[in-house]
Design a protein around this motif. Structure first.
Motif, short mmCIF file in Angstrom:
data_model
loop_
_atom_site.label_atom_id
_atom_site.label_comp_id
_atom_site.label_asym_id
_atom_site.label_seq_id
_atom_site.Cartn_x
_atom_site.Cartn_y
_atom_site.Cartn_z
N GLU A 1 0.84 -1.20 0.00
CA GLU A 1 0.00 0.00 0.00
C GLU A 1 0.87 1.24 0.00
OE1 GLU A 1 -3.58 2.05 2.70
OE2 GLU A 1 -2.63 0.18 3.31
N SER A 2 0.45 2.25 -0.79
CA SER A 2 1.17 3.52 -0.86
C SER A 2 0.45 4.54 0.02
CB SER A 2 1.24 4.01 -2.31
OG SER A 2 1.93 5.25 -2.38
N ILE A 3 1.18 5.07 1.01
CA ILE A 3 0.61 6.02 1.98
C ILE A 3 1.36 7.35 1.86
CG2 ILE A 3 0.10 6.45 4.40
CD1 ILE A 3 0.27 3.41 4.84
N ARG A 4 0.60 8.41 1.69
CA ARG A 4 1.21 9.75 1.59
C ARG A 4 1.40 10.32 2.98
NH1 ARG A 4 -0.88 14.76 -2.23
NH2 ARG A 4 0.62 16.31 -1.46
N VAL A 5 2.61 10.77 3.26
CA VAL A 5 2.94 11.39 4.55
C VAL A 5 2.86 12.90 4.36
CG1 VAL A 5 4.65 11.61 6.37
CG2 VAL A 5 4.44 9.44 5.12
N ASP A 6 1.83 13.51 4.91
CA ASP A 6 1.62 14.95 4.73
C ASP A 6 1.44 15.67 6.07
OD1 ASP A 6 -0.77 13.83 5.41
OD2 ASP A 6 -1.91 14.64 3.74
N LYS A 7 2.03 15.12 7.13
CA LYS A 7 1.95 15.71 8.46
C LYS A 7 3.36 15.99 8.98
CE LYS A 7 -0.96 14.02 11.39
NZ LYS A 7 -1.64 13.09 12.30
N ASP A 8 3.44 16.91 9.94
CA ASP A 8 4.73 17.19 10.56
C ASP A 8 5.18 16.03 11.44
OD1 ASP A 8 4.80 19.60 9.30
OD2 ASP A 8 4.16 20.76 11.05
N GLU A 9 4.24 15.22 11.93
CA GLU A 9 4.59 14.07 12.77
C GLU A 9 3.63 12.92 12.43
OE1 GLU A 9 6.19 13.79 17.21
OE2 GLU A 9 4.03 14.13 17.13
N PHE A 10 4.11 11.93 11.73
CA PHE A 10 3.34 10.77 11.30
C PHE A 10 3.71 9.60 12.21
CE2 PHE A 10 2.50 7.03 8.72
CZ PHE A 10 1.29 7.32 8.11
N ILE A 11 2.74 9.17 13.06
CA ILE A 11 3.03 8.18 14.10
C ILE A 11 2.75 6.77 13.57
CG2 ILE A 11 2.53 7.45 16.46
CD1 ILE A 11 3.73 10.24 16.25
N ILE A 12 3.69 5.85 13.89
CA ILE A 12 3.56 4.43 13.57
C ILE A 12 3.58 3.65 14.88
CG2 ILE A 12 4.56 2.46 12.34
CD1 ILE A 12 5.95 4.48 10.48
N GLY A 13 2.60 2.73 15.07
CA GLY A 13 2.57 1.96 16.31
C GLY A 13 1.38 1.02 16.37
N ARG A 14 1.18 0.43 17.55
CA ARG A 14 0.10 -0.54 17.73
C ARG A 14 -1.24 0.13 18.09
NH1 ARG A 14 2.01 -2.95 21.85
NH2 ARG A 14 0.46 -2.49 23.45
N GLY A 15 -1.21 1.29 18.72
CA GLY A 15 -2.44 1.95 19.13
C GLY A 15 -3.25 2.46 17.94
N VAL A 16 -4.53 2.14 17.95
CA VAL A 16 -5.39 2.52 16.83
C VAL A 16 -5.75 4.00 16.89
CG1 VAL A 16 -7.59 2.06 15.69
CG2 VAL A 16 -6.29 0.18 16.68
N ARG A 17 -6.05 4.50 18.08
CA ARG A 17 -6.50 5.89 18.24
C ARG A 17 -5.35 6.88 18.34
NH1 ARG A 17 -11.44 5.35 22.69
NH2 ARG A 17 -12.73 3.89 21.46
N THR A 18 -4.16 6.42 18.62
CA THR A 18 -3.03 7.32 18.86
C THR A 18 -2.02 7.33 17.73
OG1 THR A 18 -1.88 5.56 20.08
CG2 THR A 18 -3.26 7.10 21.35
N THR A 19 -2.28 6.59 16.63
CA THR A 19 -1.31 6.50 15.55
C THR A 19 -1.96 6.84 14.22
OG1 THR A 19 -1.78 4.14 15.20
CG2 THR A 19 -0.01 4.71 16.76
N ASP A 20 -1.10 7.14 13.23
CA ASP A 20 -1.56 7.36 11.85
C ASP A 20 -1.47 6.08 11.04
OD1 ASP A 20 -1.94 10.39 11.86
OD2 ASP A 20 0.13 10.22 12.55
N LEU A 21 -0.58 5.18 11.43
CA LEU A 21 -0.47 3.87 10.80
C LEU A 21 -0.44 2.84 11.92
CD1 LEU A 21 -0.07 1.96 8.42
CD2 LEU A 21 2.40 2.44 8.51
N ALA A 22 -1.54 2.10 12.07
CA ALA A 22 -1.67 1.13 13.16
C ALA A 22 -1.32 -0.27 12.66
CB ALA A 22 -3.09 1.15 13.72
N ILE A 23 -0.48 -0.97 13.45
CA ILE A 23 -0.07 -2.35 13.13
C ILE A 23 -0.42 -3.22 14.32
CG2 ILE A 23 1.85 -3.84 12.48
CD1 ILE A 23 3.29 -1.34 11.45
N ARG A 24 -1.30 -4.19 14.12
CA ARG A 24 -1.75 -5.05 15.21
C ARG A 24 -0.71 -6.15 15.44
NH1 ARG A 24 -7.24 -4.72 16.32
NH2 ARG A 24 -7.94 -2.59 15.98
N ASP A 25 0.25 -5.82 16.24
CA ASP A 25 1.30 -6.79 16.56
C ASP A 25 1.79 -6.48 17.97
OD1 ASP A 25 3.73 -8.30 16.81
OD2 ASP A 25 3.90 -8.34 14.63
N GLY A 26 1.85 -7.53 18.82
CA GLY A 26 2.28 -7.33 20.20
C GLY A 26 3.73 -6.93 20.34
#
Length: 213
Positions: A131-156
């Protein structure tokens, strides 16, 4: 011969009084003029009030001798002529001069960002899981949290806020947010690194490829 100009509503009063007292309009006008000549030295406060007072005095008082004559034809002619009301004078409206330099306003820069940052920003694209995702923010968050990230990955193995793509001083950086398993680039763990064209980063078993457009 001296002419006396009357308003239209004054003639209406004379017509009404002539019907009420059963006398001619000419008689009322002549009597009123004689009374006016007698009291012309007094101060006149209202034209309408003076006309009614003079007509009332003419009906109840005696006719003096030697009063100035009055031609009723002049009064009828003046009644047929329209009254001209002077138009109020208006001052010309002066429009304030507009400075062409003030017509164009430039919005102020956002807090913490220089004006040159927006103009020099390039479009950054993240390739993840096909998937191609455009990064257009000053801070693009990657992590497990769905509500606190811009790209959520369900992995412990991935922290709630694992990493961030940060735009700073005209460039993008891949930055670790204090995660447990960290970020790898070219087989080495990095805390923060400037993102160049074609860079590939790994977070646990996931690959992140960046490119500019």
């Amino acid at each position: 011969m001296r002419a006396f100009q009357c308003r239209d509503y004054l003639f209406e009063i004379f017509d009404h009084l002539s019907k009420e007292h059963q006398c001619s309009v000419d008689y009322l006008i002549n009597e009123a003029m004689r009374e006016y000549a007698r009291a012309r030295e007094q101060t006149v406060t209202s034209v309408g009030a003076e006309s009614q007072d003079l007509v009332g005095s003419a009906l109840g008082g005696a006719s003096p001798v030697g009063a100035p004559s009055f031609d009723s034809r002049d009064s009828r002619d003046s009644r047929s002529r329209p009254m001209l009301t002077p138009m109020p004078s208006r001052r010309p409206t002066v429009q304030p001069a507009i400075n062409p330099l003030q017509a164009v306003t430039v919005p102020p820069p956002l807090p913490g960002r220089r004006p040159s940052d927006v103009a020099s920003r390039r479009v950054l694209t993240l390739q993840f899981n096909g998937e191609s995702i455009r990064v257009d923010k000053d801070e693009f968050i990657i992590g497990r949290g769905v509500r606190t990230t811009d790209l959520a990955i369900r992995d412990g193995n991935i922290s709630r806020k694992h990493a961030a793509v940060v735009f700073h001083d005209g460039a993008y950086f891949m930055k670790d947010l204090g995660s447990t398993n960290g970020i790898e680039f070219a087989g080495q763990r990095v805390e923060s690194k400037r993102i160049e064209e074609g860079d590939v980063y790994r977070i646990c078993d996931y690959e992140f490829r960046f490119s500019y457009q």
